[in-house]
Design a protein around this motif. Structure first.
Motif, PDB file in Angstrom:
ATOM      1  N   TYR A  94       0.807  -1.228   0.000  1.00 29.63           N
ATOM      2  CA  TYR A  94       0.000   0.000   0.000  1.00 29.63           C
ATOM      3  C   TYR A  94       0.835   1.271   0.000  1.00 29.63           C
ATOM      4  O   TYR A  94       0.319   2.358  -0.232  1.00 29.63           O
ATOM      5  N   SER A 142       1.883   2.794  -8.179  1.00 31.38           N
ATOM      6  CA  SER A 142       1.217   1.708  -8.901  1.00 31.38           C
ATOM      7  C   SER A 142       2.170   0.854  -9.730  1.00 31.38           C
ATOM      8  O   SER A 142       2.059  -0.386  -9.747  1.00 31.38           O
ATOM      9  N   ARG A 198      -2.414   4.051  -0.938  1.00 30.43           N
ATOM     10  CA  ARG A 198      -3.783   3.583  -1.151  1.00 30.43           C
ATOM     11  C   ARG A 198      -4.166   2.660  -0.001  1.00 30.43           C
ATOM     12  O   ARG A 198      -3.301   2.126   0.694  1.00 30.43           O
ATOM     13  N   TYR A 253      -6.850  -0.773   0.341  1.00 31.55           N
ATOM     14  CA  TYR A 253      -7.435  -1.720  -0.595  1.00 31.55           C
ATOM     15  C   TYR A 253      -8.854  -2.123  -0.214  1.00 31.55           C
ATOM     16  O   TYR A 253      -9.247  -2.085   0.952  1.00 31.55           O
ATOM     17  N   SER A 254      -9.592  -2.570  -1.212  1.00 40.02           N
ATOM     18  CA  SER A 254     -10.850  -3.290  -1.023  1.00 40.02           C
ATOM     19  C   SER A 254     -10.590  -4.757  -1.373  1.00 40.02           C
ATOM     20  O   SER A 254      -9.552  -5.101  -1.958  1.00 40.02           O
ATOM     21  N   SER A 283     -10.086  -4.937  -5.176  1.00 40.17           N
ATOM     22  CA  SER A 283      -8.836  -4.420  -5.744  1.00 40.17           C
ATOM     23  C   SER A 283      -7.656  -5.333  -5.428  1.00 40.17           C
ATOM     24  O   SER A 283      -6.776  -5.541  -6.276  1.00 40.17           O
ATOM     25  N   GLN A 310      -8.013  -8.528  -7.589  1.00 37.71           N
ATOM     26  CA  GLN A 310      -7.649  -8.260  -8.979  1.00 37.71           C
ATOM     27  C   GLN A 310      -6.138  -8.160  -9.147  1.00 37.71           C
ATOM     28  O   GLN A 310      -5.565  -8.676 -10.115  1.00 37.71           O
ATOM     29  N   LEU A 311      -5.465  -7.504  -8.202  1.00 35.46           N
ATOM     30  CA  LEU A 311      -4.012  -7.358  -8.277  1.00 35.46           C
ATOM     31  C   LEU A 311      -3.324  -8.721  -8.267  1.00 35.46           C
ATOM     32  O   LEU A 311      -2.417  -8.979  -9.081  1.00 35.46           O
TER      33      LEU A 311
END
Length: 244
Positions: free
Chosen positions: A103, A107, A149, A151-152, A155, A158-159
């Motif tokens: 986090y 990106s 960031r 996260y959810s 997310s 998906q990563l």
């Protein structure tokens, strides 16, 4: 980092984190007689003591001061490196971990770090990832941890799947402390987030009876998480497997 090193042994949050992670480490090393584990972005290397209960543990970090503190504490299997370019052989580890690192990365570095974790993990091996969760919980602690960031579930899923992992377990943690944390961090955002010195209280060990009480609450939550999951919490904890 020295303040963190002092807190890691006894602060309720770090104790709770270890309660949450141990069942995943057991699952990831089940049936292995000499597991090899790597902690990516290990800070002072404190978690190598936990990982070492399950096999031969190594760690690396970019911070010279963190590694120096680790070596002062007698930890030897430490290297200096960036998470985006790790100096270990491909497919060399049974378990690769990343605890509260992703986090804080931009990106492109975040994606490179997860790609490196995939490269380092043997086919059929596991990764264990812990990250900050829920934007509503941004607060003074975000200053200390240099959050880019939070996260959810979607997310983080998906990563990791995008890098070639299959998610085995994904849950929020610290749900038992969610309501007071939500109120406290909303108040911090309203008055403006503190600077580094002002945010240092976030990792100060509370008064012993309070620390013991909160430790007990998180231990109870860890038992719940052995059979179920949380729909909210301040962190996301994931066990994922590299496809054969």
């Amino acid at each position: 980092l020295r303040a963190t090193a002092r807190a890691e042994a006894s602060h309720f949050w770090f104790r709770g984190f270890r309660y949450f992670v141990v069942p995943l480490l057991r699952e990831a090393t089940k049936g292995l007689s000499a597991a090899r584990l790597l902690d990516c972005g290990c800070g002072t290397g404190r978690n190598l003591e936990l990982l070492g209960r399950f096999g031969r543990a190594y760690g690396f970090d970019l911070s010279e001061s963190g590694l120096r503190i680790g070596r002062e504490s007698g930890r030897t299997r430490l290297a200096r490196a960036t998470v985006a370019a790790v100096p270990f052989a491909s497919r060399a580890f049974d378990v690769v971990t990343s605890f509260d690192v992703l986090y804080s990365l931009e990106s492109d570095v975040e994606r490179a770090a997860v790609a490196e974790m995939h490269r380092l993990t043997r086919p059929g091996g596991f990764i264990i990832v812990n990250v900050a969760a829920m934007e509503a919980l941004r607060g003074d602690h975000s200053v200390l941890s240099r959050e880019v960031r939070r996260y959810s579930r979607a997310s983080l899923h998906q990563l990791l799947t995008g890098a070639g992992f299959s998610v085995v377990r994904l849950t929020y943690t610290n749900a038992s402390l969610f309501l007071p944390m939500l109120a406290m961090r909303a108040a911090q955002r309203r008055r403006g987030l503190a600077d580094d010195d002002g945010a240092a209280h976030e990792i100060a060990v509370p008064w012993a009876p309070v620390n013991a009480l909160l430790t007990g609450v998180l231990r109870l939550e860890s038992w719940w998480l052995r059979v179920a999951g949380n729909a909210f919490g301040s962190s996301l904890l994931c066990l994922a497997r590299k496809r054969e």
